[in-house]
Motif scaffolding. Structure first.
Motif, PDB file in Angstrom:
ATOM      1  N   ARG B  82       0.821  -1.215   0.000  1.00 34.22           N
ATOM      2  CA  ARG B  82       0.000   0.000   0.000  1.00 34.22           C
ATOM      3  C   ARG B  82       0.856   1.267   0.000  1.00 34.22           C
ATOM      4  O   ARG B  82       0.425   2.315  -0.482  1.00 34.22           O
ATOM      5  CB  ARG B  82      -0.972  -0.034   1.199  1.00 34.22           C
ATOM      6  CG  ARG B  82      -2.044   1.038   1.252  1.00 34.22           C
ATOM      7  CD  ARG B  82      -2.867   1.172  -0.024  1.00 34.22           C
ATOM      8  NE  ARG B  82      -3.393  -0.056  -0.564  1.00 34.22           N
ATOM      9  CZ  ARG B  82      -4.529  -0.626  -0.216  1.00 34.22           C
ATOM     10  NH1 ARG B  82      -5.261  -0.084   0.724  1.00 34.22           N
ATOM     11  NH2 ARG B  82      -4.925  -1.739  -0.788  1.00 34.22           N
ATOM     12  N   TYR B 154      -4.458   1.909  -7.771  1.00 35.11           N
ATOM     13  CA  TYR B 154      -4.828   2.268  -6.406  1.00 35.11           C
ATOM     14  C   TYR B 154      -6.336   2.127  -6.201  1.00 35.11           C
ATOM     15  O   TYR B 154      -6.788   1.582  -5.191  1.00 35.11           O
ATOM     16  CB  TYR B 154      -4.380   3.700  -6.110  1.00 35.11           C
ATOM     17  CG  TYR B 154      -4.658   4.150  -4.704  1.00 35.11           C
ATOM     18  CD1 TYR B 154      -3.825   3.760  -3.668  1.00 35.11           C
ATOM     19  CD2 TYR B 154      -5.751   4.959  -4.410  1.00 35.11           C
ATOM     20  CE1 TYR B 154      -4.069   4.160  -2.371  1.00 35.11           C
ATOM     21  CE2 TYR B 154      -6.002   5.365  -3.118  1.00 35.11           C
ATOM     22  CZ  TYR B 154      -5.160   4.968  -2.099  1.00 35.11           C
ATOM     23  OH  TYR B 154      -5.404   5.361  -0.810  1.00 35.11           O
ATOM     24  N   THR B 158      -8.120  -0.383  -3.482  1.00 34.10           N
ATOM     25  CA  THR B 158      -8.986   0.026  -2.371  1.00 34.10           C
ATOM     26  C   THR B 158     -10.388  -0.543  -2.552  1.00 34.10           C
ATOM     27  O   THR B 158     -11.089  -0.779  -1.571  1.00 34.10           O
ATOM     28  CB  THR B 158      -9.056   1.562  -2.256  1.00 34.10           C
ATOM     29  OG1 THR B 158      -9.275   2.100  -3.546  1.00 34.10           O
ATOM     30  CG2 THR B 158      -7.770   2.115  -1.699  1.00 34.10           C
TER      31      THR B 158
END
Lengths: 180, 394
Positions: B82, B154, B158
């Protein structure tokens, strides 16, 4: 086999599963045996610690070879191009370090690789045409579902009956003596 | 076998104002720098380019790491992925930070100067490639590609945190595979455009790889320091374990050697051929203060880290690894300075206050954006199919 007394290689003990083998390895190490080994069909994490193995010395062998390659490579080029047969190459200095790097680098890598491979052979006593353990039928299971501890007769603490008793108490399911 | 579970807090503390702190510093240093824009315009743009390349190289290293991680279906880095995902997620915002450079092209790039083109046929011949319109088009393409890849990876990641849909793992690979292909070209040409064309007569076909090798080396230094920072705050202490840090250190060490190989390879070929038009670039960078930098780079970016990190034990000594990482990050900036600044200050180093204020501005904006993103979502991919395997590493 000759009629002269047969020598024993050691005692082979089989264990039920990796957990038991690990425990047995710990006990054997604790009991003070030095010349023993464990065999399993697959690597068991933490076995090195259980057996009390020290980190391999291979790194130092490789380092030694690397240094010989590095210094030898440099020395060879410096000697040939500035002492034995100096040639003026487009006005560059005879001892031209940047130009020497590729050969030095390659020789360092080459000797390190040799050191790693042959050092590994040396530390493992390879090449070896025969191992006494192959005399045992049962040992073939080591590539399939057998978990073994072998205590060699060369060990200072080795005693035919005591060692056998010790392995029994460690939880072995089968014990046999391996002939040389 | 024991199955490791996630036991740490998943989110960055709500109360932490790390991003606000960084934005505050950025505002002050940025305002100071803008004053410099009117007093030393040319210096401003050179300093701006140096600092900009410094931060974007970290984002690019992160983007590449995330894509490679997905393509190879790696387990080792799932717990700390992350961090690079976040660094890569806002490249589109950094694209806007590039706009001032487009306004400063007249000050930065010699090939913009008609007088130079009239005098120097060699540079004039390059104008089909090196001209303002094409330069802008190319840079729009670079930032569109990077911005999209970073944002998409990303957003997907998520989304998986929330939905737990493992099918997203497949779409991550589908984005990453063509992504790496595009990345290779865009990064190489961006390096040619931003830095190599500052000396328009000079060229090195290795320059793109050179920039990439620098970026990837500094990326590992940054990610190790970020992980150590989080751990020191008690965050993810049972998630990012010694084993993960050790793996990153191994790669850090490996790409330090890779960087040295590429950087030396470029120097060696030019040095040995010794053509005037090629050697001049190094000649300008081996004078006075620049020579000191060149030696510092040789020792500080390769020889010292190589010797320090070579023993197996050193790679799990995080105090040592962290110190080496700091040294690499500092010298990474110094190297970009060494590439760019001799164009402006020929002959010797001349450090300007704008170098410092703009560097502080850029880093603060970069880190502020990072923490701003980082606190909005989980700090670890809690629904990743490979998370359990990664957590069980030891």
């Amino acid at each position: 086999m000759s009629t002269i007394e047969q020598k024993t290689h050691g005692i082979l003990a089989e264990f039920k599963n990796p957990g038991h083998l690990m425990k047995a390895a710990k006990l054997t190490n604790k009991a003070g045996y030095k010349k023993f080994d464990c065999h399993s069909p697959f690597p068991i994490h933490g076995m090195d610690d259980a057996m009390g193995l020290k980190p391999s010395k291979l790194g130092f062998i490789v380092m030694g070879h690397a240094l010989i390659g590095f210094l030898g490579g440099l020395a060879l080029q410096i000697w040939t191009s500035s002492i034995a047969y100096p040639i003026n190459i487009s006005g560059k200095p005879f001892v031209n370090l940047p130009a020497f790097i590729p050969v030095t680098f390659e020789l360092t890598i080459l000797l390190s690789a040799f050191g790693a491979v042959f050092g590994m052979f040396f530390l493992n006593n390879l090449p070896k045409l025969h191992n006494s353990l192959f005399n045992s039928e049962r040992f073939k299971k080591a590539t399939d579902d057998g978990f073994f501890v072998v205590i060699e007769s060369d060990d200072a603490l080795y005693d035919a009956s005591k060692t056998r008793q010790f392995l029994e108490s460690a939880g072995a399911v089968h014990i046999e003596t391996i002939e040389k | 076998m024991h199955h490791a579970k996630l036991i740490d807090n998943l989110t960055y503390p709500e109360t932490a104002n790390t991003h606000k702190l960084f934005f505050g510093i950025a505002a002050i240093a940025g305002l100071l720098s803008i004053a410099g824009l009117f007093t030393d315009t040319r210096q401003f743009f050179f300093s701006y380019l140096t600092s900009f390349v410094f931060i974007i190289s970290i984002s690019l290293g992160s983007l590449f790491f995330v894509m490679i991680h997905h393509i190879t279906r790696s387990e080792y880095g799932v717990t700390l992925r992350r961090i690079p995902e976040t660094f890569a997620s806002y490249i589109y915002i950094l694209g806007f930070l590039f706009v001032p450079i487009l306004f400063g092209m007249d000050y930065l790039y010699l090939w913009m100067d008609e007088a130079v083109l009239a005098k120097d046929q060699l540079i004039a011949d390059k104008t089909p490639y090196l001209n303002q319109t094409f330069f802008i088009i190319r840079n729009v393409i670079y930032f569109a590609v990077w911005g999209f890849l970073g944002y998409k990876l990303y957003a997907n990641a998520t989304k998986m945190d929330e939905t737990g849909d493992w099918g997203i793992d497949t779409s991550q690979r589908k984005v990453s595979a063509p992504g790496v292909f595009l990345f290779a070209f865009t990064v190489a040409f961006a390096a040619f455009d931003w830095m190599m064309s500052l000396d328009p007569a000079w060229f090195s076909t290795m320059f793109g790889v050179y920039f990439f090798s620098m970026s990837f080396q500094v990326f590992f230094a940054v990610v190790i320091l970020m992980a150590l920072y989080l751990r020191s705050k008690g965050l993810l202490a049972n998630t990012i374990k010694e084993a993960h840090l050790r793996d990153m250190t191994l790669l850090f060490f490996g790409f330090t050697v890779f960087y040295a190989y590429i950087a030396f390879g470029q120097y060696f070929l030019i040095y040995y051929a010794n053509f005037p038009k090629e050697i001049l670039w190094f000649y300008n960078r081996f004078e006075n203060g620049y020579a000191t930098i060149a030696w510092a780079l040789l020792f500080g970016k390769f020889i010292i880290p190589f010797i320090l990190l070579l023993p197996a034990k050193a790679k799990s000594n995080m105090k040592l690894v962290g110190s080496v990482a700091v040294m690499i990050i500092v010298l990474h900036f110094v190297e970009i300075y060494w590439i760019i600044m001799p164009v402006l200050h020929k002959g010797d180093i001349s450090i300007h206050w704008l170098d410092i204020t703009l560097l502080v501005t850029m880093i603060s904006v970069f880190m502020g954006l990072f923490f701003n993103k980082f606190r909005q979502n989980n700090m670890v991919a809690n629904n990743d199919p490979k998370l359990e395997a990664s957590l069980s590493k030891h």
